[in-house]
Design an enzyme around this catalytic site. Structure first.
Site, PDB file in Angstrom:
ATOM      1  N   HIS A 159      -4.310  -9.460  12.465  1.00 45.72           N
ATOM      2  CA  HIS A 159      -5.443  -9.583  11.541  1.00 45.72           C
ATOM      3  C   HIS A 159      -5.015 -10.300  10.262  1.00 45.72           C
ATOM      4  CE1 HIS A 159      -8.959  -8.350   9.116  1.00 45.72           C
ATOM      5  NE2 HIS A 159      -8.060  -8.141   8.166  1.00 45.72           N
ATOM      6  N   GLU A 160      -3.879  -9.870   9.710  1.00 46.01           N
ATOM      7  CA  GLU A 160      -3.419 -10.467   8.447  1.00 46.01           C
ATOM      8  C   GLU A 160      -3.073 -11.939   8.632  1.00 46.01           C
ATOM      9  OE1 GLU A 160      -3.433  -9.012   5.336  1.00 46.01           O
ATOM     10  OE2 GLU A 160      -4.551  -7.458   6.383  1.00 46.01           O
ATOM     11  N   PHE A 186      -2.602  -5.113  13.286  1.00 49.48           N
ATOM     12  CA  PHE A 186      -2.645  -5.282  11.830  1.00 49.48           C
ATOM     13  C   PHE A 186      -2.046  -6.644  11.458  1.00 49.48           C
ATOM     14  CE2 PHE A 186      -0.971  -3.137   7.623  1.00 49.48           C
ATOM     15  CZ  PHE A 186      -2.022  -3.675   6.907  1.00 49.48           C
ATOM     16  N   LYS A 223      -6.555 -13.877   9.285  1.00 48.71           N
ATOM     17  CA  LYS A 223      -7.438 -13.940   8.106  1.00 48.71           C
ATOM     18  C   LYS A 223      -6.771 -14.677   6.942  1.00 48.71           C
ATOM     19  CE  LYS A 223     -10.226 -11.036   4.996  1.00 48.71           C
ATOM     20  NZ  LYS A 223     -10.738  -9.682   4.758  1.00 48.71           N
ATOM     21  N   HIS A 224      -5.525 -14.348   6.660  1.00 51.26           N
ATOM     22  CA  HIS A 224      -4.873 -14.883   5.456  1.00 51.26           C
ATOM     23  C   HIS A 224      -3.787 -15.918   5.753  1.00 51.26           C
ATOM     24  CE1 HIS A 224      -6.893 -11.870   2.963  1.00 51.26           C
ATOM     25  NE2 HIS A 224      -6.559 -10.963   3.856  1.00 51.26           N
ATOM     26  N   HIS A 275       0.844  -4.665   2.904  1.00 50.61           N
ATOM     27  CA  HIS A 275      -0.509  -4.831   3.452  1.00 50.61           C
ATOM     28  C   HIS A 275      -0.682  -6.301   3.829  1.00 50.61           C
ATOM     29  CE1 HIS A 275      -5.174  -4.237   3.056  1.00 50.61           C
ATOM     30  NE2 HIS A 275      -4.870  -5.107   3.964  1.00 50.61           N
ATOM     31  N   GLN A 279       0.829  -1.210   0.000  1.00 49.26           N
ATOM     32  CA  GLN A 279       0.000   0.000   0.000  1.00 49.26           C
ATOM     33  C   GLN A 279       0.864   1.262   0.000  1.00 49.26           C
ATOM     34  OE1 GLN A 279      -2.412  -0.103   3.610  1.00 49.26           O
ATOM     35  NE2 GLN A 279      -0.650   0.097   4.978  1.00 49.26           N
TER      36      GLN A 279
HETATM   37  P1  5GP Z   1     -11.636  -4.691  -0.296  1.00 43.78           P
HETATM   38  O1  5GP Z   1     -13.038  -5.091  -0.261  1.00 43.78           O
HETATM   39  O2  5GP Z   1     -11.269  -3.462   0.453  1.00 43.78           O
HETATM   40  O3  5GP Z   1     -10.977  -4.772  -1.664  1.00 43.78           O
HETATM   41  O4  5GP Z   1     -10.883  -5.838   0.490  1.00 43.78           O
HETATM   42  C1  5GP Z   1     -11.077  -6.054   1.847  1.00 43.78           C
HETATM   43  C2  5GP Z   1     -10.228  -7.197   2.297  1.00 43.78           C
HETATM   44  O5  5GP Z   1     -10.683  -8.422   1.696  1.00 43.78           O
HETATM   45  C3  5GP Z   1      -8.759  -7.135   1.872  1.00 43.78           C
HETATM   46  O6  5GP Z   1      -7.992  -6.341   2.694  1.00 43.78           O
HETATM   47  C4  5GP Z   1      -8.385  -8.582   1.960  1.00 43.78           C
HETATM   48  O7  5GP Z   1      -8.206  -8.981   3.291  1.00 43.78           O
HETATM   49  C5  5GP Z   1      -9.602  -9.255   1.399  1.00 43.78           C
HETATM   50  N1  5GP Z   1      -9.498  -9.391  -0.069  1.00 43.78           N
HETATM   51  C6  5GP Z   1     -10.037  -8.569  -1.023  1.00 43.78           C
HETATM   52  N2  5GP Z   1      -9.771  -9.033  -2.251  1.00 43.78           N
HETATM   53  C7  5GP Z   1      -9.044 -10.152  -2.091  1.00 43.78           C
HETATM   54  C8  5GP Z   1      -8.492 -11.104  -3.000  1.00 43.78           C
HETATM   55  O8  5GP Z   1      -8.609 -11.004  -4.215  1.00 43.78           O
HETATM   56  N3  5GP Z   1      -7.824 -12.140  -2.450  1.00 43.78           N
HETATM   57  C9  5GP Z   1      -7.683 -12.293  -1.124  1.00 43.78           C
HETATM   58  N4  5GP Z   1      -6.999 -13.353  -0.680  1.00 43.78           N
HETATM   59  N5  5GP Z   1      -8.205 -11.437  -0.249  1.00 43.78           N
HETATM   60  C10 5GP Z   1      -8.874 -10.388  -0.714  1.00 43.78           C
HETATM   61  P1  5GP Z   2      -8.157  -6.480   5.238  1.00 42.36           P
HETATM   62  O1  5GP Z   2      -8.640  -5.317   4.472  1.00 42.36           O
HETATM   63  O2  5GP Z   2      -6.743  -6.913   5.016  1.00 42.36           O
HETATM   64  O3  5GP Z   2      -9.105  -7.567   5.539  1.00 42.36           O
HETATM   65  O4  5GP Z   2      -8.153  -5.803   6.641  1.00 42.36           O
HETATM   66  C1  5GP Z   2      -7.333  -4.774   7.010  1.00 42.36           C
HETATM   67  C2  5GP Z   2      -7.611  -4.593   8.477  1.00 42.36           C
HETATM   68  O5  5GP Z   2      -6.432  -4.180   9.074  1.00 42.36           O
HETATM   69  C3  5GP Z   2      -8.669  -3.557   8.726  1.00 42.36           C
HETATM   70  O6  5GP Z   2      -9.417  -3.954   9.841  1.00 42.36           O
HETATM   71  C4  5GP Z   2      -7.867  -2.325   9.045  1.00 42.36           C
HETATM   72  O7  5GP Z   2      -8.489  -1.484   9.967  1.00 42.36           O
HETATM   73  C5  5GP Z   2      -6.620  -2.920   9.662  1.00 42.36           C
HETATM   74  N1  5GP Z   2      -5.437  -2.136   9.372  1.00 42.36           N
HETATM   75  C6  5GP Z   2      -4.570  -1.718  10.298  1.00 42.36           C
HETATM   76  N2  5GP Z   2      -3.600  -0.995   9.729  1.00 42.36           N
HETATM   77  C7  5GP Z   2      -3.860  -0.954   8.403  1.00 42.36           C
HETATM   78  C8  5GP Z   2      -3.208  -0.358   7.314  1.00 42.36           C
HETATM   79  O8  5GP Z   2      -2.171   0.318   7.415  1.00 42.36           O
HETATM   80  N3  5GP Z   2      -3.750  -0.544   6.091  1.00 42.36           N
HETATM   81  C9  5GP Z   2      -4.893  -1.284   5.911  1.00 42.36           C
HETATM   82  N4  5GP Z   2      -5.358  -1.422   4.681  1.00 42.36           N
HETATM   83  N5  5GP Z   2      -5.545  -1.852   6.933  1.00 42.36           N
HETATM   84  C10 5GP Z   2      -5.032  -1.692   8.174  1.00 42.36           C
END
Ligand code: 5GP
Ligand code: 5GP
Length: 230
Positions: free
Chosen positions: A118-119, A115, A122-123, A65, A38
């Site tokens: 969470h990563e 953060f 989730k992943h 990210h 990011q």
């Molecule tokens: P957004 O809806 O903001 O694009 O994505 C929210 C979160 O959903 C991302 O931060 C990530 O955790 C997950 N996500 C969105 N798109 C993808 C994808 O194509 N692959 C994976 N593995 N996770 C995703």
């Molecule tokens: P994702 O979109 O990967 O599922 O979730 C991102 C989560 O991590 C959100 O709950 C967001 O609040 C938290 N987060 C903490 N720090 C960051 C950051 O620097 N960038 C993003 N995209 N998410 C962050």
């Protein structure tokens, strides 16, 4: 005859069983990773504010990210193992690099652990068939080092100066320097302009090398997008 039938049964079991098992395990597995970085300037200049980490303002560089297991059909697994929570003691040797390369910008200010937790949960837990928690974070850090995105862009005269650049020139300069076409995700600044937010690169299942993306995420940038300063 009985012996012949019995051996036929054994042979068919030997043929069928492995395919049953591989089908069930592959449904929980994954095909490749997205490695997502990011641009902090674009996280911070939107209508939603950002907060610098407790350790101070991050460098004006792309930050990690996440490293996201994905399927070739574009779907992805998430939250795969509740029995393996984030455990900072497994990555104590990586914390200095994590703070530098994987800073958090969400509010309220934090050290980054929420953060990373969470990563991982989730992943990361969805890649446990290949890498453990330490390797997951180490792999992401190595990928960040290997792919100098800001270097690739600035080499092509694309600088975080608030000006607009063509999406094509951004993609081309990264492809030129890194060897693979990235996916560029945009968001909008406070005035509604489309800007460079995240860059996705694809990585093989073992986490060792970049690959051409089997599938790109959805979403659209304008043909010209801003690259804000940070
Ligand atoms: P957004 O809806 O903001 O694009 O994505 C929210 C979160 O959903 C991302 O931060 C990530 O955790 C997950 N996500 C969105 N798109 C993808 C994808 O194509 N692959 C994976 N593995 N996770 C995703
Ligand atoms: P994702 O979109 O990967 O599922 O979730 C991102 C989560 O991590 C959100 O709950 C967001 O609040 C938290 N987060 C903490 N720090 C960051 C950051 O620097 N960038 C993003 N995209 N998410 C962050």
């Amino acid at each position: 005859m009985k012996i012949l039938l019995a051996s036929l049964c054994v042979i068919s079991l030997l043929v069928i069983l492995p395919s049953v098992f591989s089908a069930s395990s592959s449904s929980e597995d994954f095909d490749f990773f997205y490695f997502v970085q990011q641009w902090p300037g674009s996280y911070c200049d939107t209508q939603k504010k950002c907060c610098y980490p407790t350790t101070g303002k991050p460098a004006a560089d792309f930050g990690i990210h996440g490293l996201w297991p994905n399927y070739k059909d574009g779907t992805y697994p998430s939250n795969c193992d509740e029995t393996k929570p984030f455990d900072r003691s497994t990555i104590s040797d990586l914390l200095t690099s994590m703070k530098k390369s994987w800073p958090t910008l969400a509010c309220p200010s934090g050290s980054g652990e929420a953060f990373w937790e969470h990563e991982w949960e989730k992943h990361g837990t969805c890649s446990e068939s290949v890498i453990d928690q330490h390797e997951y974070f180490q792999t992401a850090l190595k990928l960040k080092q290997k792919t100098n995105l800001l270097g690739a862009l600035t080499k092509a005269g694309i600088n975080p100066d608030g000006k607009s650049y063509s999406l094509e020139s951004i993609r081309d300069s990264i492809k030129e320097s890194i060897g693979f076409t990235p996916w560029v995700e945009c968001n909008r600044d406070g005035s509604g302009n489309s800007q460079l937010y995240q860059v996705y690169l694809c990585v093989d299942r073992s986490g060792s090398g970049l690959i051409q993306c089997p599938v790109f995420p959805h979403g659209k940038c304008g043909a010209e997008i801003e690259f804000p300063s940070f």
